[in-house]
Design an enzyme around this catalytic site. Structure first.
Site, PDB file in Angstrom:
ATOM      1  N   ASP A 191       7.725  52.842  43.085  1.00  0.00           N
ATOM      2  CA  ASP A 191       8.957  53.059  44.085  1.00  0.00           C
ATOM      3  C   ASP A 191      10.008  51.908  43.629  1.00  0.00           C
ATOM      4  O   ASP A 191       9.799  50.754  43.849  1.00  0.00           O
ATOM      5  CB  ASP A 191       8.320  52.926  45.480  1.00  0.00           C
ATOM      6  CG  ASP A 191       9.507  52.601  46.486  1.00  0.00           C
ATOM      7  OD1 ASP A 191      10.829  52.913  45.953  1.00  0.00           O
ATOM      8  OD2 ASP A 191       9.573  52.326  47.823  1.00  0.00           O
ATOM      9  N   LYS A 249      20.038  49.174  41.900  1.00  0.00           N
ATOM     10  CA  LYS A 249      19.970  50.632  42.077  1.00  0.00           C
ATOM     11  C   LYS A 249      21.222  51.509  42.447  1.00  0.00           C
ATOM     12  O   LYS A 249      21.437  52.624  42.115  1.00  0.00           O
ATOM     13  CB  LYS A 249      18.822  50.736  43.060  1.00  0.00           C
ATOM     14  CG  LYS A 249      18.354  52.346  43.297  1.00  0.00           C
ATOM     15  CD  LYS A 249      16.961  52.293  44.148  1.00  0.00           C
ATOM     16  CE  LYS A 249      16.634  53.863  44.708  1.00  0.00           C
ATOM     17  NZ  LYS A 249      15.607  53.732  45.494  1.00  0.00           N
ATOM     18  N   GLU A 265      12.122  60.385  47.036  1.00  0.00           N
ATOM     19  CA  GLU A 265      11.206  59.397  47.766  1.00  0.00           C
ATOM     20  C   GLU A 265      10.632  60.205  49.184  1.00  0.00           C
ATOM     21  O   GLU A 265       9.542  60.032  49.498  1.00  0.00           O
ATOM     22  CB  GLU A 265      12.187  58.311  48.156  1.00  0.00           C
ATOM     23  CG  GLU A 265      12.528  57.463  47.043  1.00  0.00           C
ATOM     24  CD  GLU A 265      13.648  56.383  47.469  1.00  0.00           C
ATOM     25  OE1 GLU A 265      14.278  56.361  48.395  1.00  0.00           O
ATOM     26  OE2 GLU A 265      14.138  55.738  46.223  1.00  0.00           O
ATOM     27  N   ASP A 306      13.999  58.353  56.495  1.00  0.00           N
ATOM     28  CA  ASP A 306      14.008  57.103  55.565  1.00  0.00           C
ATOM     29  C   ASP A 306      15.015  56.192  55.519  1.00  0.00           C
ATOM     30  O   ASP A 306      15.905  56.257  54.986  1.00  0.00           O
ATOM     31  CB  ASP A 306      13.556  57.562  54.188  1.00  0.00           C
ATOM     32  CG  ASP A 306      13.182  56.542  52.996  1.00  0.00           C
ATOM     33  OD1 ASP A 306      13.629  55.275  53.485  1.00  0.00           O
ATOM     34  OD2 ASP A 306      12.714  56.908  52.089  1.00  0.00           O
TER      35      ASP A 306
END
Ligand code: AMP
Length: 620
Positions: A23, A86, A186, A210
């Site tokens: 992850d 990211k 994800e 999420d």
């Protein structure tokens, strides 16, 4: 003299390789494996901690610190401490410049303007290189913990990552010495971690909520016969725990006496952000007001936050997630049977309550560690791809339509938004001019009728088409969207076999807010877009007719008298004038007039052709 003996057992060292799930998070990154007979996923730990903060620090002595050690430098050396990498992956400078104030370090545009570089200690780094440093650290930690080589991985990305962002993630993996078996969304990984879909009889719809440090995603999954299908995904890459921290810091800057002076002090701002995060976490398990004294230079500030204040600060952010949730469920046109919570920020009681109140009748699952579920699920997927399980299959959807530019700059959609991936679509096109040997293929992503309003993904030219009359070549354009969401476009002239595949231009990616904006704009402009499309189609039809009529006159002068040639030319001029400035109806009228006038000429040509063909033959 003694003999040298070689121990055969040492010489044939067995290299056991293991496939991991990673992850690669905005705030934190984790690595997990599946182990034992029961194939249970576990996160790998270092000193009891599964998490590596996704932070890098470039030190004076040239060394690079990763994770916790780098995190400590956020306050003392913010210019050379790189976080939220990211957010930069696969992005262009122009896409990020609106948020440049968010970063404590310097982001610069690269020479081509296509992507960004991060400046640290006078050197420039690409986001791919920076992400690779984090992945290499995870790989090394895993190898240390396992005593085995780690060379293959599944890496997760937010559901809304576009081609460029997925490709950048893949490149980062490669640079870190990993073979990336698959890029997985994800929320899809999270549902796997919950073991959902493992029993073949299970039929269920799940909403995966999420809320991490930097991003929010909502995916609606359909589970049937051990198959996961993502019905819809929506999200926002500028919505997460970091935003809550910044809002709290902002609240203090506005309310604590004298604190506004800290605004231009990057050290103090980082300090405030870390204090804000501590305050926020305090309310997971307590309702007591949080207090802290912060010293900055000569000044001392007393920071305070009550449960009510936190609730007020978080409300707009949480409301936004609920809004996106509703929109995703509308996209999926279904109701979930259960909700799964993922991401560190779902530990907040305020978030749990909000989600529960949106779904009062269905279970909200939060029994797994919300920070670990994505990595755990990635390792389950890695295990599947390593061939250890054959009971699960993953399907996904594409968030925006993909198509090519056709006449007049119109978007011709090949793969509509929310199509299941992997998928493939093909369509045939032809040339519009005699002897045309090249065809430009421009690939766009978006929902608008006009390509100029959508996003250019790449462009290439199919060359060396054998010269043929207009309309005769058959060019098949094929879009193939693979399981990672990466698009490949191939054009082939079917008569000659001449083919060309697109090498996608490396351009910046799209964030979720942009996707949302693009969707909204497509709705707002639906009417005017349709009008524009019809006008462009009429213009194109007119141009094609003028081309055909003029070509006819040149080739068949013998069939026409002077008057006819002059009148055809006049009607062509009229049509040309209406294309330049007329309405759709005016153009179509001019098209009709020219068509009506020239139709008998075509009949004359046919009669002549038949007469030639029949010459010397008798009809029985
Ligand atoms: P992730 O990106 O999933 O690792 O999430 C990290 C985010 O979760 C950060 O914004 C953290 O501040 C937040 N977080 C972690 N633990 C807690 C907690 N106990 N209460 C509130 N937020 C938390």
């Amino acid at each position: 003299m003694g003999k040298i003996s070689i121990d055969i057992r040492n010489a044939t060292l067995i290299k056991e390789d293991i496939t991991v799930g990673i992850d690669l998070g905005t705030t934190n990154s984790l690595i997990a494996i599946v182990e034992g007979e029961k194939r249970l996923p576990v996160c790998l730990r270092d000193g009891g901690k599964a998490i590596v903060p996704s932070i890098l620090h470039f030190a004076d002595d040239g060394s690079i610190l990763v994770g916790d050690a780098a995190r400590e430098k956020l306050v003392s050396d913010p210019r050379n401490t790189i976080y939220s990498i990211k957010r930069l992956l696969g992005r262009s400078y122009s896409e990020l410049s609106a948020h440049s104030g968010y970063y404590g370090y310097r982001i610069v545009e690269d020479e081509s303007g296509a992507s960004v570089r991060v400046e640290a200690k006078g050197r420039h780094y690409t986001p791919v290189e920076l992400s690779a440093l984090i992945l290499a650290e995870l790989k090394q930690k895993a190898e240390q913990a396992l005593g085995k080589t780690v060379s293959k991985a599944v890496i997760t990305v937010p559901a809304y990552f576009d081609d460029q962002q997925r490709q950048a993630t893949r490149d980062a993996g490669k640079l870190a010495g990993l073979e990336v078996l698959r890029i997985v969304n994800e929320p899809t990984a999270a549902s796997l971690a919950y073991g959902l879909g493992l029993s073949p009889d299970e039929v269920r719809t799940i909403a995966v909520y999420d809320l991490g440090g930097g991003t929010f995603d909502l995916s609606v999954l359909r589970l049937e016969k051990g198959v996961f299908e993502v019905l819809a995904t929506r999200g926002d890459t500028y919505l997460g725990g970091d935003d809550i921290d910044r809002s709290i810091a902002q609240f203090w800057l506005e309310t604590v006496p004298g604190a506004e002076l800290l605004r231009n002090d990057s050290h103090a701002i980082q300090d405030l952000r870390l204090s804000a995060e501590r305050a926020k976490k305090h309310f997971t398990g307590s309702t007591e007001t949080w207090r802290h004294t912060l010293a900055s230079g000569q000044a001392v500030f007393v920071l305070e936050l009550s449960a009510e204040q936190l609730a007020d600060i978080c409300k707009p952010l949480i409301d936004k997630t609920l809004q996106i949730t509703r929109a995703a469920l509308k996209d999926a046109n279904t109701k979930p049977d259960e909700v799964v919570l993922v991401g560190g920020s779902t530990r907040m009681p305020l978030v749990k309550e909000a989600v529960r109140s949106l779904f009062p009748e269905i279970p909200v699952r939060d029994n797994l560690d919300p920070d670990e579920v994505v990595a755990l699920g990635a390792s389950v997927e890695a295990d599947i791809l390593a061939g250890n399980r054959r009971d699960i299959l993953l399907l996904d959807v594409t968030p925006l339509s993909l198509g090519i530019e056709t006449m007049g700059g119109l978007m011709d959609v090949m793969i509509p938004r929310n199509s299941r991936i992997p998928c493939s679509a093909a369509r045939q096109y032809t040339t519009s001019v005699d002897g045309q040997t090249r065809l430009q293929i421009s690939v766009y992503q978006g929902e608008r009728e006009l390509c100029s309003e959508n996003r250019l993904l790449g462009r290439f030219e199919l060359q060396q088409i054998p010269a043929m009359p207009a309309g005769l070549p058959k060019v098949e354009v094929r879009f193939t969207l693979d399981a990672d969401g990466i698009l490949r476009v191939k054009a082939m002239e079917l008569r000659s076999g001449v083919a060309q595949e697109i090498a996608m231009e490396q351009r910046g990616g799209l964030d979720d807010a942009t996707v949302e904006k693009m969707l909204l704009e497509s709705l707002q402009h639906a009417r005017s877009d349709m009008d524009t499309r019809m006008l462009l189609e009429a213009q194109q039809e007119g141009k094609q007719l003028i081309y055909t009529a003029e070509r006819f006159v040149v080739k068949n002068r013998g069939l026409l008298n002077e008057d006819e040639i002059a009148r055809t030319s006049m009607l062509c001029n009229e049509l040309e004038a209406s294309i330049a400035s007329g309405s759709k109806d005016e153009i179509l009228h001019a098209v009709d007039r020219l068509n009506d006038y020239t139709r008998p000429f075509a009949e004359r040509l046919m009669d002549q052709a038949v007469a030639i063909a029949l010459k010397g033959k008798t009809i029985e």
